[in-house]
Enzyme design. Structure first.
Site, short mmCIF file in Angstrom:
data_model
loop_
_atom_site.label_atom_id
_atom_site.label_comp_id
_atom_site.label_asym_id
_atom_site.label_seq_id
_atom_site.Cartn_x
_atom_site.Cartn_y
_atom_site.Cartn_z
N TYR A 1 0.84 -1.20 0.00
CA TYR A 1 0.00 0.00 0.00
C TYR A 1 0.88 1.24 0.00
O TYR A 1 2.04 1.22 0.37
CB TYR A 1 -0.97 0.02 1.19
CG TYR A 1 -0.32 0.28 2.53
CD1 TYR A 1 -0.19 1.58 3.02
CD2 TYR A 1 0.16 -0.77 3.30
CE1 TYR A 1 0.41 1.81 4.23
CE2 TYR A 1 0.76 -0.54 4.52
CZ TYR A 1 0.88 0.76 4.99
OH TYR A 1 1.48 1.00 6.20
N CYS A 2 0.27 2.34 -0.46
CA CYS A 2 0.88 3.66 -0.39
C CYS A 2 -0.24 4.63 -0.03
O CYS A 2 -1.18 4.24 0.66
CB CYS A 2 1.58 4.01 -1.71
SG CYS A 2 0.49 4.09 -3.14
N SER A 3 -0.18 5.86 -0.50
CA SER A 3 -1.23 6.82 -0.17
C SER A 3 -2.55 6.43 -0.82
O SER A 3 -3.59 6.36 -0.16
CB SER A 3 -0.83 8.23 -0.60
OG SER A 3 0.28 8.66 0.12
N ILE B 1 -3.66 3.96 2.01
CA ILE B 1 -3.87 4.35 3.40
C ILE B 1 -4.98 5.39 3.51
O ILE B 1 -5.68 5.46 4.52
CB ILE B 1 -2.56 4.82 4.07
CG1 ILE B 1 -2.66 4.78 5.59
CG2 ILE B 1 -2.15 6.19 3.54
CD1 ILE B 1 -1.34 4.99 6.32
#
Length: 175
Positions: free
Chosen positions: A107-109, A136
């Site tokens: 995951y990232c932003s 996130i």
């Protein structure tokens, strides 16, 4: 960098949309879903935040979480027990220390950078790789917890002022 410019040039209109229309109960946002549809290439299967949260609760230790953001973003907050993978260096990584048989969620932003890391993992032979849908931001927007070195926190790094409207919950912290 040029690849990112091309990818985001096509979604500029989506960034200008207000982050309105969010269902406060579920964190669902049709405008955000449209944005993600323009960013994702569909090369890594996604897992929704609620499904991941359920799995983490019901089957602890079965999923390896990889946070693929920057050190500053990770320091502000991350999913509990997530390992940090610096996006700026993932292309050189062999991930030799990761078990190839374990389910991995990246995951990232919002999920665009993590999809690229997921592609790399799959190219290296990892079979069970998933991208957290909405990143996130979607996790927090759905009221799920994030952590920092001190424990649970409301703080989230919104990546940039341009992306921050898509984060509808939590305290936006740039560090």
């Amino acid at each position: 960098m040029k690849g990112w410019i091309k990818r985001f040039a096509g979604v500029g209109w989506a960034l200008l949309l207000p982050a309105c229309g969010t269902n406060a109960q579920s964190g669902e946002n049709p405008a955000y879903d449209r944005l993600l549809g323009t960013l994702y290439r569909g090369t890594v299967p996604v897992i929704r935040p609620a499904a991941l949260a359920r799995q983490l609760h019901e089957q602890p230790g079965t999923v390896l979480l990889l946070d693929t953001r920057t050190p500053a973003e990770y320091a502000v907050s991350h999913l509990r027990e997530a390992r940090f993978v610096d996006f700026d260096h993932y292309k050189q990584a062999t991930f030799a220390d990761l078990p190839r048989t374990q389910e991995i969620v990246v995951y990232c932003s919002v999920g665009a950078r993590s999809e690229q890391v997921g592609e790399r993992l799959r190219a290296l032979g990892f079979k069970q790789v998933y991208n957290l849908y909405g990143g996130i931001f979607q996790w927090v927007n759905q009221g799920l917890p994030v952590y920092n070195a001190q424990g649970i926190t409301e703080n989230v790094h919104p990546y940039s002022a341009l992306w921050s409207p898509w984060l509808s919950r939590g305290n936006k912290v740039y560090e």
